[in-house]
Design a protein around this motif. Structure first.
Motif, short mmCIF file in Angstrom:
data_model
loop_
_atom_site.label_atom_id
_atom_site.label_comp_id
_atom_site.label_asym_id
_atom_site.label_seq_id
_atom_site.Cartn_x
_atom_site.Cartn_y
_atom_site.Cartn_z
N ALA A 156 1.44 -8.82 1.13
CA ALA A 156 0.86 -7.79 2.13
C ALA A 156 1.84 -6.88 2.95
N SER A 203 12.85 5.64 5.13
CA SER A 203 13.68 4.88 5.89
C SER A 203 15.09 5.41 5.19
N ALA A 255 18.00 6.65 7.81
CA ALA A 255 19.32 6.06 7.93
C ALA A 255 20.51 7.04 7.75
N TRP A 287 21.13 0.49 8.37
CA TRP A 287 19.94 1.45 9.04
C TRP A 287 18.74 1.55 8.22
N TYR A 288 19.14 1.59 6.95
CA TYR A 288 17.96 1.70 6.03
C TYR A 288 17.11 0.38 6.06
N PHE A 299 15.13 0.46 9.29
CA PHE A 299 13.78 1.46 9.33
C PHE A 299 12.48 0.76 8.56
N ILE A 300 13.03 0.22 7.32
CA ILE A 300 12.04 -0.33 6.54
C ILE A 300 11.44 -1.52 7.45
N PHE A 330 8.88 -0.11 10.03
CA PHE A 330 7.78 0.09 9.41
C PHE A 330 6.89 -1.08 8.97
N THR A 331 7.79 -2.12 8.29
CA THR A 331 6.67 -3.32 7.77
C THR A 331 6.14 -4.07 8.89
N ARG A 391 3.35 -2.38 10.78
CA ARG A 391 1.96 -2.37 9.90
C ARG A 391 1.34 -3.86 9.89
N ALA A 392 2.17 -4.61 9.76
CA ALA A 392 1.66 -6.32 9.88
C ALA A 392 1.04 -6.30 11.04
N GLN A 421 -2.30 -4.79 11.01
CA GLN A 421 -3.31 -5.36 10.18
C GLN A 421 -3.83 -6.82 10.72
N ALA A 444 -4.95 -5.38 1.83
CA ALA A 444 -5.17 -6.58 2.95
C ALA A 444 -3.98 -6.90 3.69
N GLY A 445 -4.06 -7.42 4.66
CA GLY A 445 -2.98 -7.82 5.74
C GLY A 445 -2.34 -9.21 5.40
N THR A 446 -1.64 -9.65 6.06
CA THR A 446 -1.15 -11.23 5.61
C THR A 446 -2.17 -12.13 6.28
N GLU A 463 4.20 -14.93 2.28
CA GLU A 463 4.19 -13.86 3.10
C GLU A 463 5.29 -13.75 4.14
N SER A 517 8.54 -12.52 2.43
CA SER A 517 8.42 -11.33 2.28
C SER A 517 8.74 -10.52 3.56
N LEU A 518 8.06 -11.02 4.65
CA LEU A 518 8.49 -10.48 5.98
C LEU A 518 10.09 -10.62 6.23
#
Lengths: 246, 224
Positions: A5, A16, A20, B35-36, B39-40, B43-44, B47-48, B51, B79-81, B122, B125-126
């Motif tokens: 998910a 991102s 950055a 930093w990349y 930011f990711i 966002f994640t 979203r989590a 959801q 679908a969320g977690t 999950e 992944s988080l």
């Protein structure tokens, strides 16, 4: 579509990455434009003059000579001496004697008067001469004073100029490692009007050749030598002395 | 001696020795990468959380479990977690209930295991890349320090050739070397802050998932 998910989409990755990158550009810009680590070192060392008291701002003007007070010459007129009256035998004789006496008296009086006048004139003359002499002396003194002050100012300027040159050279002296004592080395430096060193001659060695060489190298490295504020003070030949510990 | 040390940042970087430059390049890369990932992760997690919020709202508003299951199956990609945990648990439960030989206890155990498995996947992944942030946070100051020490060593070695060491001869080398430490801290500080923040977020989400799993098990047990 996604195994998890919370799997990251392609779009998020791109965003991102861009963020950055932008973040670092921002920091770099801040660093470059916000912080200027430019360091400018003043080539001149500060030479400090120590004054015990403040020099008077304006040059003292030569004081105007005091108004000449003419001493009043008072010719002393002596009262005529009392006339001695002789015995008078008879009228004719008396008259004659009287006449003669008067004549004599007049003559005496006249002589006295002349004498007194001459004396007064002489006195006046003397006073005048003394006054003149005094004035001349005062003028001379004032002139001497001004000249002295000018010379002193010139000397202090010259000293400053020489000190500036010595300070600059001293900064370039790299002391030899095994320097002992505090011997003095004397150099004759010939410079061009733009401060370039034409020649540096060792006049009197310090006894340590390494120190002499170090000083000579320093003199050449100190080019251009500092110039005096007043071009008239520029000295083509300078006699400079150096000590390892000053 | 007209010393006008150009102390701009760029000259400090280019004036450094090769090893220090390598260290600086590595630190810059670490900084960019961290930093990349920051930011990711932002966002994640956003979203989590969104959801999870929306699913919990739908679940507790008293909808039909079959209907919720169908929606979860249909919205497979989006679908969320929490929805996925619910989906795997419900699927396992209905499958077990179709077999009459199974007792209710065994069915509940199996359901729990299925949900736990999804939860683990999950969470993994988080959690991904958080360890990278932690590494950058703890290691890059040391790497920067290493660059500084190396640079100062070099500048002192050069100093040995100068008879009279003034501040002017020592300072530029040290400034050059210190740039490496500055870069290490520059990379480490955001990584530390982000790591702490994300670890907190992750904990909160994990608690929510855990409590949901318990509550959902209770509901299933009551239904059967």
């Amino acid at each position: 579509m996604y195994a998890y998910a919370t799997q990251v989409s392609q779009q998020e990755k791109v965003i991102s990455g861009a963020f950055a990158f932008g973040m670092h550009l921002l920091f770099l810009a801040l660093l470059i434009f916000g912080v200027t680590w430019q360091k400018k070192v003043e080539p001149q060392a500060n030479v400090v003059d120590l004054w015990t008291n403040l020099p008077s701002q304006a040059q003292p003007k030569a004081e105007p000579p005091p108004p000449v007070v003419k001493p009043e010459v008072r010719p002393k007129v002596e009262p005529p001496p009392p006339v001695k009256t002789a015995a008078k035998p008879d009228i004719a004789l008396k008259e004659k004697a009287e006449k003669e006496r008067r004549l004599l008296e007049e003559k005496q009086k006249e002589a006295k008067k002349r004498e007194v006048e001459a004396k007064a004139a002489q006195k006046q003359q003397q006073a005048k001469e003394a006054e003149l002499q005094r004035q001349a002396k005062e003028q001379q003194d004032a002139q001497n004073k001004i000249a002295e002050q000018a010379a002193a100012a010139r000397k202090s300027q010259m000293d400053k100029y020489r000190t500036a040159i010595r300070e600059k050279i001293k900064r370039f002296i790299v002391l030899p490692p095994n320097m002992q004592g505090n011997p003095e080395a004397e150099f004759d430096v010939i410079q061009l009007p733009n401060g370039k060193v034409l020649d540096a001659k060792l006049k009197r060695s310090s006894g340590t050749p390494a120190y002499d060489n170090a000083v000579e190298r320093a003199i050449r490295k100190a080019e251009p030598l500092p110039l005096p504020p007043d071009p008239a003070l520029f000295a083509r030949e300078l006699n400079l002395t150096f000590r390892p510990q000053e | 001696m007209n010393v006008t040390h150009d102390m701009s940042v760029w000259s400090l970087v280019t004036g450094a020795s090769v090893l220090v430059q390598l260290v600086m390049a590595g630190l810059l890369l670490a900084s960019v990468l961290s930093w990349y990932y920051i930011f990711i992760k932002v966002f994640t997690f956003k979203r989590a959380v969104k959801q999870t919020d929306s699913f919990e709202k739908g679940f507790w508003s008293g909808g039909d479990l079959d209907e919720l299951f169908q929606r979860a199956v249909n919205s497979r990609g989006g679908a969320g977690t929490l929805e996925r945990i619910f989906e795997s648990g419900f699927r396992e439960f209905t499958r077990m209930r179709k077999q009459p030989a199974q007792s209710i206890g065994a069915a509940m155990d199996s359901t729990r295991r299925a949900m736990r498995a999804t939860y683990q996947r999950e969470m993994e992944s988080l959690e991904s890349h958080l360890s990278f942030l932690a590494s950058v946070a703890s290691v890059s100051p040391y790497v920067g320090l290493f660059g500084t020490v190396w640079g100062i060593m070099n500048s002192f070695r050069e100093l040995a050739n100068v008879a009279q060491a003034t501040l002017g001869t020592v300072a530029p080398g040290i400034a050059e070397a210190l740039i490496a430490t500055a870069m290490g801290l520059f990379a480490a500080i955001p990584a530390v802050v982000a790591y702490n923040r994300f670890a907190g977020d992750l904990n909160r989400l994990a608690t929510r998932f855990d409590s949901f799993m318990e509550e959902f098990s209770n509901i299933l047990q009551r239904q059967s």
